[in-house]
Design a protein around this motif. Structure first.
Motif, PDB file in Angstrom:
ATOM      1  N   ASN A  70      -8.445  -2.054  -1.052  1.00  0.00           N
ATOM      2  CA  ASN A  70      -8.881  -0.742  -0.650  1.00  0.00           C
ATOM      3  C   ASN A  70      -9.047  -0.498   0.810  1.00  0.00           C
ATOM      4  N   ARG A  71      -9.492  -1.557   1.581  1.00  0.00           N
ATOM      5  CA  ARG A  71      -9.584  -1.238   3.139  1.00  0.00           C
ATOM      6  C   ARG A  71      -8.273  -1.213   3.786  1.00  0.00           C
ATOM      7  N   SER A 114     -12.868 -13.371   3.465  1.00  0.00           N
ATOM      8  CA  SER A 114     -14.414 -12.568   3.634  1.00  0.00           C
ATOM      9  C   SER A 114     -14.277 -11.107   3.882  1.00  0.00           C
ATOM     10  N   TYR A 115     -15.422 -10.284   3.916  1.00  0.00           N
ATOM     11  CA  TYR A 115     -15.502  -9.037   4.321  1.00  0.00           C
ATOM     12  C   TYR A 115     -15.249  -9.074   5.831  1.00  0.00           C
ATOM     13  N   GLU A 131      -5.648   0.627   2.505  1.00  0.00           N
ATOM     14  CA  GLU A 131      -4.866   1.462   1.768  1.00  0.00           C
ATOM     15  C   GLU A 131      -4.225   2.466   2.963  1.00  0.00           C
ATOM     16  N   THR A 175       0.768  -1.147   0.034  1.00  0.00           N
ATOM     17  CA  THR A 175      -0.108  -0.086  -0.036  1.00  0.00           C
ATOM     18  C   THR A 175       0.758   1.239  -0.081  1.00  0.00           C
ATOM     19  N   LYS A 177      -9.329  -8.510  -4.839  1.00  0.00           N
ATOM     20  CA  LYS A 177     -10.397  -7.915  -5.060  1.00  0.00           C
ATOM     21  C   LYS A 177     -10.386  -6.535  -4.487  1.00  0.00           C
ATOM     22  N   ASP A 178     -10.449  -5.326  -5.321  1.00  0.00           N
ATOM     23  CA  ASP A 178     -10.516  -4.084  -5.151  1.00  0.00           C
ATOM     24  C   ASP A 178     -11.052  -3.622  -3.693  1.00  0.00           C
ATOM     25  N   SER A 179     -12.006  -4.052  -3.296  1.00  0.00           N
ATOM     26  CA  SER A 179     -13.053  -3.892  -2.389  1.00  0.00           C
ATOM     27  C   SER A 179     -12.282  -4.373  -1.226  1.00  0.00           C
ATOM     28  N   TYR A 180     -11.425  -5.301  -1.302  1.00  0.00           N
ATOM     29  CA  TYR A 180     -10.759  -5.799  -0.080  1.00  0.00           C
ATOM     30  C   TYR A 180      -9.409  -4.886  -0.019  1.00  0.00           C
ATOM     31  N   ASP A 239     -12.187  -7.456   8.620  1.00  0.00           N
ATOM     32  CA  ASP A 239     -12.533  -6.453   9.946  1.00  0.00           C
ATOM     33  C   ASP A 239     -11.819  -7.113  10.800  1.00  0.00           C
TER      34      ASP A 239
END
Length: 349
Positions: A312-313, A274-275, A315, A225, A307-310, A279
Motif C-alpha cells: 500500500n505504501r 521491514s517498515y 500505491e 501499482t 504484506k498489504d501494509s507494505y 522508508d
C-alpha cells in the motif's frame, strides 16, 4: 585473502569428501522414488539462475504432466512439510516457492527441508504429481534424483572457483560428476562455437554429461501499482532499482541500457523487508532527480512485499517488476534438452 583462507577451505573440503564418500559407498543411505524426480541445483551459494531454470521446466512440463515443485523454503518461518494453498504467504513457504505458486496454475508447490519426506508426502496426495522438481537440492544426498541438472555461471564457472571461505563454492568440484546435465547460465546471447568448446573443455564434462548454454531474456517491465499502470514507459528517463537477490548485476545492466540514470539499493539475498526498509526505498526513489522516473524490483522481491501494509505504501509510485526467462543459445540444443526431459518423465511417470 584467498591464500590466507585456503587452509580453512581445505579443512571444509575434507569434511565434504568424507560425507560424499559415505553416500557413494552406501554407508549413508540415499532414498529414490518411482515418481520422476528432477533436481535443479549448483555448487555455489546462489546467483546461477535456479529459479528461472526451474520455471523453464515448469512451463515445459505443466501441460503434459501433473507437476510438483519441492523446495526447502529458504527464509520461511515454518518448519516441516508445508503445502501451498490459497492465502499462503512467503513467511510460510519462502519467496521462490510463493513465486512458483503465484505464477503457475495447476501445479503443486510444497516446502520441506527433508526432501525424501517431502516427496513422500507429495506422492500420497489425492492427485499425486507425475513429476517432482527438486529446487536447489543438489547437496541433499539423502535423496537420489532420477535426473540431476547442475547450473554454473558462464563468467564464474565452478571449475575456476574455490570452496568457501576462500571462494564462493559450497560443495567440492568433483560433486559435479553426479550431474546428468550441466547448464552454463547467463552466457552471452550470441556465443561462438570456439567459446562453447573452451567452456566445455574447462568443465571437463564426462561422456555421460550433456552441456547446454542459456542466457537471461528480460521480458520488459510489468506494472504492479495503479501509478505504474498509468505510466508511459517510453517517456521514462530514470529508474530506481531495489532488490535482495544473489546476483543483481544482469538486471542492473539491462536497466542501464534503457535509462539515462539508474540508482540502486541492494539488500542481502532473500532479505525480509521491514517498515524501515520501505522508508529507505521510497526516500531513495524521491531523491532521483526529475519527474519521468520509475521504481523497479524483481518478481522474487515482490513476493516479500506482499504484506498489504507494505504494498500500500507503493500505491502512489510507479512500481514495476522485471520478469525474466531463460533461453537456449541454440535452437537445436533447446530441442535436445526438451526431449531429454520429456523422454525421462514420459518413460518413468
Amino acid at each position: 585473502m584467498r591464500r590466507l583462507l585456503a587452509p580453512l577451505s581445505w579443512l571444509y573440503a575434507a569434511v565434504l569428501y568424507i560425507r560424499h564418500w559415505l553416500y557413494d559407498t552406501g554407508i549413508a543411505r540415499s532414498e529414490s522414488f518411482t515418481v520422476p524426480t528432477i533436481c535443479v541445483g549448483n555448487l555455489s551459494f546462489g546467483g546461477t539462475g535456479k529459479t528461472p531454470h526451474t520455471e523453464y521446466l515448469i512451463r515445459l512440463l505443466k501441460d503434459k504432466f501433473r507437476v510438483a515443485v519441492l523446495s526447502r523454503g529458504y527464509g520461511r518461518k515454518t518448519v516441516d512439510f508445508v503445502l501451498a494453498g490459497n492465502g499462503t504467504t512467503y513467511e510460510q513457504i519462502g519467496d521462490e516457492p510463493l513465486l512458483y505458486h503465484t505464477k503457475y496454475d495447476n501445479i503443486t508447490v510444497a516446502v520441506d527441508a527433508d526432501r525424501p519426506h517431502g516427496v513422500s508426502k507429495l506422492i500420497h496426495l489425492p492427485n499425486a504429481p507425475q513429476v517432482v522438481l527438486l529446487d536447489d537440492a543438489y547437496q541433499h544426498r539423502k535423496i537420489k534424483p532420477g535426473m540431476n541438472i547442475l547450473l554454473t555461471e558462464y563468467y564464474n564457472l565452478y571449475k575456476k572457483d574455490m570452496l568457501v571461505p576462500a571462494g564462493g563454492l559450497r560443495d567440492i568440484k568433483c560433486a559435479a560428476k553426479r550431474a546428468d546435465i550441466i547448464i552454463v547460465t547467463k552466457s552471452p546471447r550470441v556465443l561462438l562455437p570456439y567459446d562453447k568448446r573452451d567452456v566445455i573443455s574447462t568443465l571437463h564434462a564426462r561422456p555421460y554429461q550433456q552441456v547446454f548454454f542459456t542466457y537471461i531474456d528480460f521480458q520488459g517491465l510489468k506494472p504492479v501499482t495503479n501509478a505504474a499502470k498509468e505510466t508511459v514507459l517510453q517517456d521514462i528517463k530514470s529508474a530506481y532499482l531495489f532488490c535482495g537477490i544473489a546476483n543483481p548485476y544482469p538486471l542492473e545492466d539491462y536497466l542501464k541500457r534503457k535509462y539515462n540514470t539508474l540508482i540502486t539499493k541492494y539488500f542481502n539475498d532473500h532479505h525480509s523487508f521491514s517498515y524501515n526498509d520501505i522508508d529507505v526505498i521510497l526516500d531513495g526513489y524521491k531523491s532521483v532527480i526529475g519527474r519521468n522516473k520509475i521504481i523497479v524490483t524483481t518478481e522474487k522481491d515482490l513476493m516479500r512485499l506482499t504484506k498489504d501494509s507494505y504494498l500500500n505504501r507503493f500505491e502512489n509510485v510507479p512500481l514495476f517488476v522485471a520478469p525474466i526467462e531463460v533461453r537456449f543459445n541454440d535452437e537445436k540444443e533447446e530441442k535436445i534438452f526438451n526431449n531429454l526431459i520429456l523422454d525421462y518423465v514420459g518413460k518413468n511417470s
